[in-house]
Write a protein that holds these residues in place. Structure first.
Motif, mmCIF file in Angstrom:
data_model
loop_
_atom_site.group_PDB
_atom_site.id
_atom_site.type_symbol
_atom_site.label_atom_id
_atom_site.label_comp_id
_atom_site.label_asym_id
_atom_site.label_seq_id
_atom_site.Cartn_x
_atom_site.Cartn_y
_atom_site.Cartn_z
ATOM 1 N N MET A 12 44.190 29.216 45.963
ATOM 2 C CA MET A 12 43.272 30.208 45.387
ATOM 3 C C MET A 12 43.474 31.557 46.082
ATOM 4 N N ILE A 13 43.414 32.627 45.310
ATOM 5 C CA ILE A 13 43.675 33.962 45.844
ATOM 6 C C ILE A 13 42.439 34.506 46.550
ATOM 7 N N ALA A 14 42.652 35.069 47.725
ATOM 8 C CA ALA A 14 41.569 35.724 48.467
ATOM 9 C C ALA A 14 41.765 37.234 48.384
ATOM 10 N N ARG A 15 40.707 37.946 48.057
ATOM 11 C CA ARG A 15 40.767 39.402 47.947
ATOM 12 C C ARG A 15 40.129 40.024 49.187
ATOM 13 N N GLU A 16 40.852 40.993 49.764
ATOM 14 C CA GLU A 16 40.350 41.665 50.952
ATOM 15 C C GLU A 16 39.375 42.774 50.570
ATOM 16 N N THR A 17 38.758 43.369 51.577
ATOM 17 C CA THR A 17 37.769 44.425 51.347
ATOM 18 C C THR A 17 38.339 45.538 50.478
ATOM 19 N N GLY A 18 37.598 45.902 49.430
ATOM 20 C CA GLY A 18 37.999 46.993 48.551
ATOM 21 C C GLY A 18 38.994 46.617 47.484
ATOM 22 N N GLN A 19 39.422 45.369 47.439
ATOM 23 C CA GLN A 19 40.405 44.939 46.458
ATOM 24 C C GLN A 19 39.722 44.299 45.254
ATOM 25 N N PHE A 20 39.898 44.926 44.088
ATOM 26 C CA PHE A 20 39.410 44.370 42.836
ATOM 27 C C PHE A 20 40.521 44.488 41.802
ATOM 28 N N TYR A 21 40.507 43.572 40.855
ATOM 29 C CA TYR A 21 41.549 43.585 39.840
ATOM 30 C C TYR A 21 41.299 44.719 38.845
ATOM 31 N N HIS A 54 39.420 33.221 42.104
ATOM 32 C CA HIS A 54 39.640 33.962 43.332
ATOM 33 C C HIS A 54 38.311 34.122 44.061
ATOM 34 N N TYR A 55 38.365 34.609 45.277
ATOM 35 C CA TYR A 55 37.139 34.909 46.008
ATOM 36 C C TYR A 55 37.365 36.132 46.888
ATOM 37 N N HIS A 56 36.281 36.709 47.391
ATOM 38 C CA HIS A 56 36.333 37.903 48.223
ATOM 39 C C HIS A 56 35.842 37.568 49.623
ATOM 40 N N GLU A 57 36.345 38.303 50.591
ATOM 41 C CA GLU A 57 36.019 37.974 51.974
ATOM 42 C C GLU A 57 34.621 38.406 52.382
ATOM 43 N N ASN A 58 33.999 39.289 51.600
ATOM 44 C CA ASN A 58 32.638 39.747 51.885
ATOM 45 C C ASN A 58 31.709 39.435 50.716
ATOM 46 N N ALA A 59 30.423 39.343 51.010
ATOM 47 C CA ALA A 59 29.429 39.287 49.932
ATOM 48 C C ALA A 59 29.448 40.616 49.191
ATOM 49 N N TYR A 60 29.197 40.581 47.874
ATOM 50 C CA TYR A 60 29.222 41.851 47.143
ATOM 51 C C TYR A 60 28.443 41.765 45.832
ATOM 52 N N PHE A 61 28.027 42.941 45.374
ATOM 53 C CA PHE A 61 27.409 43.113 44.067
ATOM 54 C C PHE A 61 28.452 43.638 43.092
ATOM 55 N N THR A 62 28.390 43.161 41.850
ATOM 56 C CA THR A 62 29.126 43.764 40.737
ATOM 57 C C THR A 62 28.100 44.267 39.736
ATOM 58 N N PHE A 63 28.198 45.538 39.387
ATOM 59 C CA PHE A 63 27.273 46.148 38.434
ATOM 60 C C PHE A 63 28.100 46.716 37.291
#
Length: 267
Positions: free
Chosen positions: A1-10, A37-46
């Motif tokens: 599974m792909i891990a996305r680092e801080t600031g990385q969005f498709y 995929h998942y991200h290394e930090n918790a985050y909001f998507t708006f």
């Protein structure tokens, strides 16, 4: 599974800036599908404009403008973008941000869609501040307030209030319903609904419906084909001047100014 680092969005990120443990990005979604995929930090998507489908291990969300999602760190999900322009605003939160304000990092757990209009209005305020950037403390303050909002949980509601919660958030015309119409829909007396609504929703019914109206109006501002008068009418405001007054009270700027900020340029 792909891990996305801080600031990385498709997609195409038009701007990204970091502040005090937060990373804020404004991204146009360009890929029709994004695998798990998942991200290394918790985050909001708006979602600011357009549509996107997002799935996790428990649910699939069909999201449009004004929808708000939260993902805890390392929660896996996938995305499908229907045809058309789609744009999202993201706030990634480093664990150090929670620590500096003595906030538990699990205030919101899992991958969830947040429906409370107060949370969405707060996110629109944060988006505005991310563009203005004249007071860096404002974003932290607004985000802390967002986490401190007490939101209704279905399992804590009696059956009629659970049904009302679904009606308010799933029926696009619920902000136009009268007290009697809402009471009839959930089979309770109007007086009982009016008196007990604040116990379950932490707001008076009239205030909650007003927030729903404003949140819907904000979600429509990204559609350049919608005139302000048409938006005012579809959201239940008596006229455009009433719409402008109510809008300025919450967002501290006119709907036209907010529309220009939203659609005219990125950060």
């Amino acid at each position: 599974m792909i891990a996305r680092e801080t600031g990385q969005f498709y997609g195409q990120t038009n701007h990204c800036f970091q502040q005090n443990g937060l990373t804020l990005t404004d991204t146009e979604y360009t890929l029709p599908e994004v695998d798990w995929h998942y991200h290394e930090n918790a985050y909001f998507t708006f979602i600011l404009q357009g549509r996107v489908i997002e799935g996790n291990k428990k649910e699939v969300y069909h999201c449009g403008a004004g929808d708000l999602l939260f993902h805890h760190w390392q929660d896996a999900h996938y995305n499908i973008k229907p045809p058309g322009f789609t744009r999202g605003f993201h706030i990634e939160i480093n664990p150090a941000w929670f620590a500096q304000y003595d906030l538990p990092h699990n205030l919101i757990e899992g991958s969830v869609r947040l429906k409370d209009p107060r949370l969405k209005l707060q996110m629109y305020r944060i988006f505005k501040e991310s563009k203005v950037q004249d007071c860096k403390a404002a974003i932290d303050t607004l985000l802390i307030e967002l986490f401190n909002h007490e939101t209704v949980k279905d399992e804590q509601l009696p059956p009629w209030a659970r049904k009302l919660n679904e009606l308010l958030h799933d029926d696009k015309e619920s902000h136009l319903y009268t007290l009697k119409e809402l009471a009839t829909a959930v089979s309770v007396h109007p007086v009982h609904l009016s008196r007990t609504f604040p116990l379950y929703f932490n707001a008076r019914l009239s205030d909650y419906q007003r927030q729903l109206k404003l949140q819907k109006a904000l979600s429509l501002l990204g559609d350049k084909n919608q005139t302000l008068s048409a938006i005012a009418a579809s959201c239940g405001f008596s006229d455009q001047s009433h719409f402008i007054r109510q809008f300025k009270q919450v967002q501290k700027m006119t709907p036209l100014a907010y529309r220009k900020m939203l659609t005219g340029f990125y950060f």
